[in-house]
Design a protein around this motif. Structure first.
Motif, PDB file in Angstrom:
ATOM      1  N   TYR A  97       0.891  -1.093   0.123  1.00 49.62           N
ATOM      2  CA  TYR A  97      -0.038  -0.066  -0.128  1.00 49.62           C
ATOM      3  C   TYR A  97       0.826   1.100  -0.069  1.00 49.62           C
ATOM      4  O   TYR A  97       1.433   1.723   1.117  1.00 49.62           O
ATOM      5  N   ALA A  98       1.055   1.723  -1.341  1.00 53.43           N
ATOM      6  CA  ALA A  98       1.923   2.761  -1.384  1.00 53.43           C
ATOM      7  C   ALA A  98       1.033   4.050  -1.996  1.00 53.43           C
ATOM      8  O   ALA A  98       1.576   5.053  -2.488  1.00 53.43           O
ATOM      9  N   ASN A  99      -0.185   4.050  -1.933  1.00 54.57           N
ATOM     10  CA  ASN A  99      -1.061   5.004  -2.680  1.00 54.57           C
ATOM     11  C   ASN A  99      -0.790   6.325  -1.799  1.00 54.57           C
ATOM     12  O   ASN A  99      -0.363   6.678  -0.547  1.00 54.57           O
ATOM     13  N   ASP A 119      -0.638  -1.284  -4.676  1.00 49.03           N
ATOM     14  CA  ASP A 119      -1.575   0.044  -4.546  1.00 49.03           C
ATOM     15  C   ASP A 119      -0.565   1.189  -4.683  1.00 49.03           C
ATOM     16  O   ASP A 119       0.422   1.392  -3.635  1.00 49.03           O
ATOM     17  N   PHE A 120      -0.284   1.790  -6.051  1.00 45.45           N
ATOM     18  CA  PHE A 120       0.326   2.973  -6.061  1.00 45.45           C
ATOM     19  C   PHE A 120      -0.655   4.195  -6.481  1.00 45.45           C
ATOM     20  O   PHE A 120      -0.203   5.126  -7.207  1.00 45.45           O
ATOM     21  N   ASN A 121      -2.047   4.053  -6.091  1.00 48.63           N
ATOM     22  CA  ASN A 121      -2.900   4.641  -6.302  1.00 48.63           C
ATOM     23  C   ASN A 121      -2.644   6.352  -5.935  1.00 48.63           C
ATOM     24  O   ASN A 121      -2.194   6.629  -4.908  1.00 48.63           O
ATOM     25  N   SER A 122      -2.679   7.240  -6.804  1.00 47.00           N
ATOM     26  CA  SER A 122      -2.579   8.774  -6.354  1.00 47.00           C
ATOM     27  C   SER A 122      -1.267   9.017  -6.078  1.00 47.00           C
ATOM     28  O   SER A 122      -1.026   9.942  -5.607  1.00 47.00           O
ATOM     29  N   SER A 123      -0.432   8.081  -6.584  1.00 45.61           N
ATOM     30  CA  SER A 123       1.029   8.550  -6.167  1.00 45.61           C
ATOM     31  C   SER A 123       1.745   9.358  -7.076  1.00 45.61           C
ATOM     32  O   SER A 123       1.419   9.444  -8.333  1.00 45.61           O
ATOM     33  N   ILE A 130      10.029  -1.811 -14.603  1.00 50.12           N
ATOM     34  CA  ILE A 130       9.612  -3.463 -13.902  1.00 50.12           C
ATOM     35  C   ILE A 130      10.008  -4.389 -15.022  1.00 50.12           C
ATOM     36  O   ILE A 130       9.361  -4.390 -16.195  1.00 50.12           O
ATOM     37  N   GLY A 131      10.934  -5.413 -14.639  1.00 48.40           N
ATOM     38  CA  GLY A 131      10.949  -6.450 -15.711  1.00 48.40           C
ATOM     39  C   GLY A 131      11.092  -7.957 -15.345  1.00 48.40           C
ATOM     40  O   GLY A 131      11.804  -8.126 -14.123  1.00 48.40           O
ATOM     41  N   GLU A 132      10.729  -8.895 -16.096  1.00 51.42           N
ATOM     42  CA  GLU A 132      10.527 -10.320 -15.704  1.00 51.42           C
ATOM     43  C   GLU A 132      10.052 -10.542 -14.134  1.00 51.42           C
ATOM     44  O   GLU A 132      10.594 -11.334 -13.612  1.00 51.42           O
ATOM     45  N   SER A 133       8.973  -9.832 -13.962  1.00 50.74           N
ATOM     46  CA  SER A 133       8.383  -9.813 -12.581  1.00 50.74           C
ATOM     47  C   SER A 133       7.066 -10.512 -12.581  1.00 50.74           C
ATOM     48  O   SER A 133       6.567 -10.567 -13.761  1.00 50.74           O
ATOM     49  N   GLU A 134       6.569 -10.796 -11.322  1.00 54.54           N
ATOM     50  CA  GLU A 134       5.301 -11.376 -11.530  1.00 54.54           C
ATOM     51  C   GLU A 134       4.435 -10.806 -10.254  1.00 54.54           C
ATOM     52  O   GLU A 134       4.676 -10.437  -9.026  1.00 54.54           O
ATOM     53  N   PHE A 135       2.963 -10.597 -10.812  1.00 55.32           N
ATOM     54  CA  PHE A 135       2.322 -10.007  -9.800  1.00 55.32           C
ATOM     55  C   PHE A 135       0.941 -10.666  -9.863  1.00 55.32           C
ATOM     56  O   PHE A 135       0.162 -10.972 -10.764  1.00 55.32           O
ATOM     57  N   ARG A 136       0.876 -11.265  -8.606  1.00 55.64           N
ATOM     58  CA  ARG A 136      -0.227 -12.219  -8.626  1.00 55.64           C
ATOM     59  C   ARG A 136      -1.641 -11.846  -8.105  1.00 55.64           C
ATOM     60  O   ARG A 136      -2.605 -12.616  -7.983  1.00 55.64           O
ATOM     61  N   ASP A 137      -1.578 -10.458  -7.693  1.00 60.18           N
ATOM     62  CA  ASP A 137      -2.780  -9.847  -7.676  1.00 60.18           C
ATOM     63  C   ASP A 137      -3.014  -8.567  -8.271  1.00 60.18           C
ATOM     64  O   ASP A 137      -2.187  -8.200  -9.172  1.00 60.18           O
ATOM     65  N   HIS A 138      -4.004  -7.654  -8.408  1.00 62.43           N
ATOM     66  CA  HIS A 138      -4.130  -6.572  -8.885  1.00 62.43           C
ATOM     67  C   HIS A 138      -3.042  -5.522  -8.697  1.00 62.43           C
ATOM     68  O   HIS A 138      -2.596  -5.220  -7.490  1.00 62.43           O
ATOM     69  N   VAL A 139      -2.577  -4.719  -9.743  1.00 62.15           N
ATOM     70  CA  VAL A 139      -1.567  -3.499  -9.483  1.00 62.15           C
ATOM     71  C   VAL A 139      -2.464  -2.339 -10.071  1.00 62.15           C
ATOM     72  O   VAL A 139      -3.024  -2.109 -10.757  1.00 62.15           O
ATOM     73  N   ASP A 140      -2.322  -1.484  -8.763  1.00 63.88           N
ATOM     74  CA  ASP A 140      -3.186  -0.121  -9.010  1.00 63.88           C
ATOM     75  C   ASP A 140      -2.379   0.943  -8.995  1.00 63.88           C
ATOM     76  O   ASP A 140      -1.697   1.485  -8.004  1.00 63.88           O
ATOM     77  N   LEU A 141      -2.447   1.531 -10.389  1.00 65.31           N
ATOM     78  CA  LEU A 141      -1.645   2.796 -10.477  1.00 65.31           C
ATOM     79  C   LEU A 141      -2.563   4.118 -10.970  1.00 65.31           C
ATOM     80  O   LEU A 141      -2.228   4.840 -11.604  1.00 65.31           O
ATOM     81  N   SER A 142      -3.657   3.677 -10.521  1.00 69.12           N
ATOM     82  CA  SER A 142      -4.963   4.704 -11.052  1.00 69.12           C
ATOM     83  C   SER A 142      -4.434   6.196 -10.464  1.00 69.12           C
ATOM     84  O   SER A 142      -4.063   6.328  -9.167  1.00 69.12           O
ATOM     85  N   PHE A 143      -5.107   7.090 -10.988  1.00 70.46           N
ATOM     86  CA  PHE A 143      -4.672   8.490 -10.504  1.00 70.46           C
ATOM     87  C   PHE A 143      -3.300   9.012 -10.381  1.00 70.46           C
ATOM     88  O   PHE A 143      -3.179   9.981  -9.562  1.00 70.46           O
ATOM     89  N   ALA A 144      -2.213   8.023 -10.857  1.00 69.39           N
ATOM     90  CA  ALA A 144      -0.963   8.585 -10.351  1.00 69.39           C
ATOM     91  C   ALA A 144      -0.352   9.351 -11.459  1.00 69.39           C
ATOM     92  O   ALA A 144      -0.837   9.700 -12.568  1.00 69.39           O
ATOM     93  N   THR A 145       0.737   9.965 -11.009  1.00 71.27           N
ATOM     94  CA  THR A 145       1.496  10.991 -11.817  1.00 71.27           C
ATOM     95  C   THR A 145       2.653  10.552 -12.050  1.00 71.27           C
ATOM     96  O   THR A 145       3.688  10.304 -11.021  1.00 71.27           O
ATOM     97  N   LEU A 146       3.266  10.103 -13.206  1.00 70.61           N
ATOM     98  CA  LEU A 146       4.777   9.491 -13.155  1.00 70.61           C
ATOM     99  C   LEU A 146       5.313  10.351 -14.263  1.00 70.61           C
ATOM    100  O   LEU A 146       5.232  10.654 -15.313  1.00 70.61           O
ATOM    101  N   ASP A 147       6.472  11.254 -13.557  1.00 71.70           N
ATOM    102  CA  ASP A 147       7.248  12.007 -14.410  1.00 71.70           C
ATOM    103  C   ASP A 147       8.586  11.388 -15.024  1.00 71.70           C
ATOM    104  O   ASP A 147       9.402  11.783 -14.553  1.00 71.70           O
ATOM    105  N   GLY A 148       8.215  10.366 -15.826  1.00 72.92           N
ATOM    106  CA  GLY A 148       9.214   9.901 -16.200  1.00 72.92           C
ATOM    107  C   GLY A 148       8.781   8.585 -17.342  1.00 72.92           C
ATOM    108  O   GLY A 148       7.664   8.377 -17.297  1.00 72.92           O
TER     109      GLY A 148
END
Length: 691
Positions: A97-99, A119-123, A130-148
């Motif tokens: 949880y890093a929202n 959860d990176f919601n609104s981050s 991210i490479g060759e990784s596995e996410f066994r549940d939902h990944v949430d980057l909703s409403f985030a701002t990524l400057d790169g």
């Protein structure tokens, strides 16, 4: 012996202590693994030291950290002072949880397993790899701002959401697998979006999205690429905005929706496969839309789409209804080697150069209302649907319309249209049910060559320059009523319907005629006259031919045409043995219907001669007055004077046949009546009043 209370209390306490760790793990983790304090200590220390934390040296099963610890490490002030963070070969055993977090540095995860929800919601973050990784549940980057730049390659996701996020850079999601789906609703990518060779395997979607592949209202300022991407479920790209879109070899197993989407430059769907309905209604492309070799297994809708330059459908296959109604294409619209297995609708389209070559139409079609500012061509193609004609009606083509080796057995409907010119020809003779040009306006030439048809209709058609018929067979019906066909050029041996009722030239107008490239000769006259004689009786057809011959300086030939017309009128229009019928016969016999004035004079001379023979002897004649007996009697002048009773020659009134010759006296009156009839006819015919 009963156990003591102290012993029972000791056993109960040991049981509780043994059960406590198991209960804690089940309540707080997504896996059976527990965080390894040593791994967590190493992670924090390595990130603080140089920002590089690779847990590969830890044995598998001991690389575990908790989600909470990972978040706290990323928020550590010493860690955040690093411009770049690298984390590899780690397992996050529970939720992250890093929202609403702010991570100032660039982060790279390599071969990291996330067992729980991320959860990176609104981050707010910088670049993320991210490479060759596995996410066994939902990944949430909703409403985030990524400057790169965001780079996620060769990963496996349960599901991924960037809903309403802003990526101020590129978003690279190539070669990923999404087991359930993705949500990119309202995402804004300021640079390029790369989704090549990824697989979105979900076929069901949660209620908050419209499809497992949700790209509704996405905006990509740079190129967007989905080359060789597989969409197992429905895909929604509606109301989106792309700078350039590349979907070559993409596979859509279920419905696809591009309604209202805009592509500023080129949209490329070469070899794409659309498993079910493909909806491109109101789709807009600034330059070229390329669907070459694409396969549409369901309904394809391009209704009201706008293509700024070229639309390419060469080699495409449409298994279902292909709807191109109201589409607007600025330049070329190419259908080369295209197959339409069901309905093809091109209703009220606006295309500069519609071009069909090697196309197979297996279902009904409609070109009603099409507008083409340049040429329109169908070549080396076939219309195999036999239950309905090929309709091109209410069409306006400012350039040439060319049908070359176009097999259309059911018939070609070209009525109520406007063409600059029209040619229908084949290298080897083709057969069709009919060609209909009723009320069509052709500014220049009409050319039909090597075509055999049962019916040809051009009622009310207008051809500005010339009508050229070469090796054309019309076996059942020809209708040219009220057509204006310009310069008519036909074969020496045309094949027309044999039933006059099915051969109508009434009101047809032409400026010139040439049969077999011979010019206007006696043979041409007979061919033209035979053409009109074979058609349904129409005075206008004969009058038009007669006027044409008169204008060409052949008034004698025009007279022959008028004779033929009067004879057909008597034989086909007048009731036998009626007064008009008898009068028609009389006019032909005695005056050639006014076209042969010499006949009237010959018959008049014959009557005068007969009268002179009957009244030849003076002794058979009696003078009216005694003093007239002294006059010289001339039977020829007497017969002539009787024949012209309205001209007083002072001869007929001097003599009377002998009363004993009653038949001669009766003939006198017949002779006078013939004079009253034949003489005026002769004079009027000679003066051109009759004829």
């Amino acid at each position: 012996m009963k156990p003591s209370p102290r012993f029972l209390l000791f056993v109960l306490l040991i049981s509780c202590l043994m059960a406590l760790p198991v209960s804690t793990v089940q309540a707080g983790s997504q896996s059976d693994a527990l965080p390894n304090p040593a791994a967590e200590a190493y992670l924090l220390n390595a990130l603080r030291t140089d920002g590089l934390a690779d847990l590969e040296s830890f044995p598998e099963g001991e690389r575990n950290v908790s989600g909470a610890f990972l978040v706290s490490a990323l928020k550590d002030p010493q860690v955040q002072s690093k411009s770049f963070l690298f984390i590899a070969n780690m397992t996050v055993v529970d939720e992250v949880y890093a929202n609403d977090s702010i991570i100032p540095g660039n982060i790279q995860f390599y071969r990291v397993e996330f067992a729980g929800y991320v959860d990176f919601n609104s981050s707010l973050t910088q670049a993320l790899w991210i490479g060759e990784s596995e996410f066994r549940d939902h990944v949430d980057l909703s409403f985030a701002t990524l400057d790169g730049n965001i780079i996620m390659n060769k990963n496996t996701f349960e599901s991924l959401s960037f809903r309403r996020s802003v990526i101020n850079g590129s978003l690279d999601l190539r070669e990923n697998t999404f087991k359930k789906g993705v949500d990119f609703y309202g995402v804004h990518v300021t640079s390029e979006l790369l989704f090549d060779a990824s697989r979105i395997l979900g076929v069901k979607h949660p209620p908050e999205v419209s499809a497992p592949s949700e790209f509704w209202a996405i905006t990509v300022d740079g190129p967007a690429s989905f080359v060789n991407t597989h969409f197992a479920g429905k895909a929604n790209f509606a109301q989106s905005d792309f700078f350039r879109l590349d979907m070559r070899d993409a596979i859509f197993d279920q419905d696809l929706d591009f309604t209202g989407t805009n592509v500023g430059r080129v949209a490329n769907f070469t070899k794409a496969v659309f498993g079910q309905a493909a909806n491109f209604k109101d789709f807009s492309v600034g330059s070229t839309a390329n669907f070459a070799a694409a396969t549409f297994k369901g309904t394809a809708v391009f209704e009201n789409a706008t293509i700024g330059r070229d639309a390419i459908f060469s080699g495409a296959t449409f298994d279902g209804h292909a709807n191109f109604d109201y589409i607007t294409i600025g330049r070329f619209c190419d259908f080369i080697g295209t197959t339409f297995k069901d309905v093809f609708s091109f209703y009220y389209t606006s295309v500069a150069w519609p071009y069909f070559d090697g196309v197979t139409f297996k279902g009904p079609v409609s070109f009603e209302g099409m507008q083409a500012s340049e040429d329109f061509e169908i070549a080396n193609s076939s219309y195999d649907y036999l239950e309905k004609e090929f309709p091109i009606t209410l069409v306006t083509v400012e350039g040439a319309v060319k049908f070359k080796d176009f097999s259309v057995p059911a018939g070609l409907e070209l009525s109520r249209s406007h063409f600059e010119s029209l040619s229908i020809d084949a290298q080897n003779k083709l057969e069709t049910e009919f060609i209909d040009l009723s009320e069509t306006d052709i500014a220049n030439e009409l050319t039909i060559a090597n075509i055999s048809m049962k019916r040809f209709t051009a009622e009310g058609a207008t051809i500005g320059k010339s009508t050229n018929l070469c090796n054309v067979s019309i076996t059942t019906e020809l209708d040219m009523r009220n057509a204006h066909i310009g310069f008519l050029k036909i074969d020496r041996q045309p094949q027309w319907p044999t039933d006059p009722e099915a051969f109508n030239l009434r009101g047809m107008v032409y400026t010139d005629i040439d049969i077999g490239d011979q010019g206007l000769t006696e043979e041409t006259l007979q061919a033209l006259l035979g053409l009109v004689d074979t058609s349904a009786y129409s005075p206008q057809a004969y009058e038009a031919l007669g006027q044409f011959l008169t204008d060409k300086g052949h008034s004698d030939w025009a007279a022959e045409v008028q004779l033929a017309q009067k004879r057909r009128e008597r034989n086909e229009s007048l009731a036998p043995f009626s007064g008009a019928w008898f009068w028609s016969w009389f006019m032909e016999i005695f005056a050639g219907y006014g076209q042969r004035p010499a006949l009237a004079f010959i018959w008049s001379g014959l009557v005068v001669a007969i009268g002179a023979l009957i009244f030849r002897r003076k002794e058979d004649m009696l003078p009216v007055e005694q003093e007239d007996a002294k006059l010289e009697y001339n039977p020829i002048w007497y017969s002539f004077a009787l024949f012209l009773p309205y001209i007083d020659l002072n001869i007929a009134c001097k003599w009377e046949p002998n009363p004993e010759r009653k038949w001669a006296r009766n003939y006198k009156y017949i002779h006078m009546m013939l004079g009253w009839i034949l003489a005026p006819i002769a004079l009027l015919t000679f003066g051109g009043i009759i004829g």
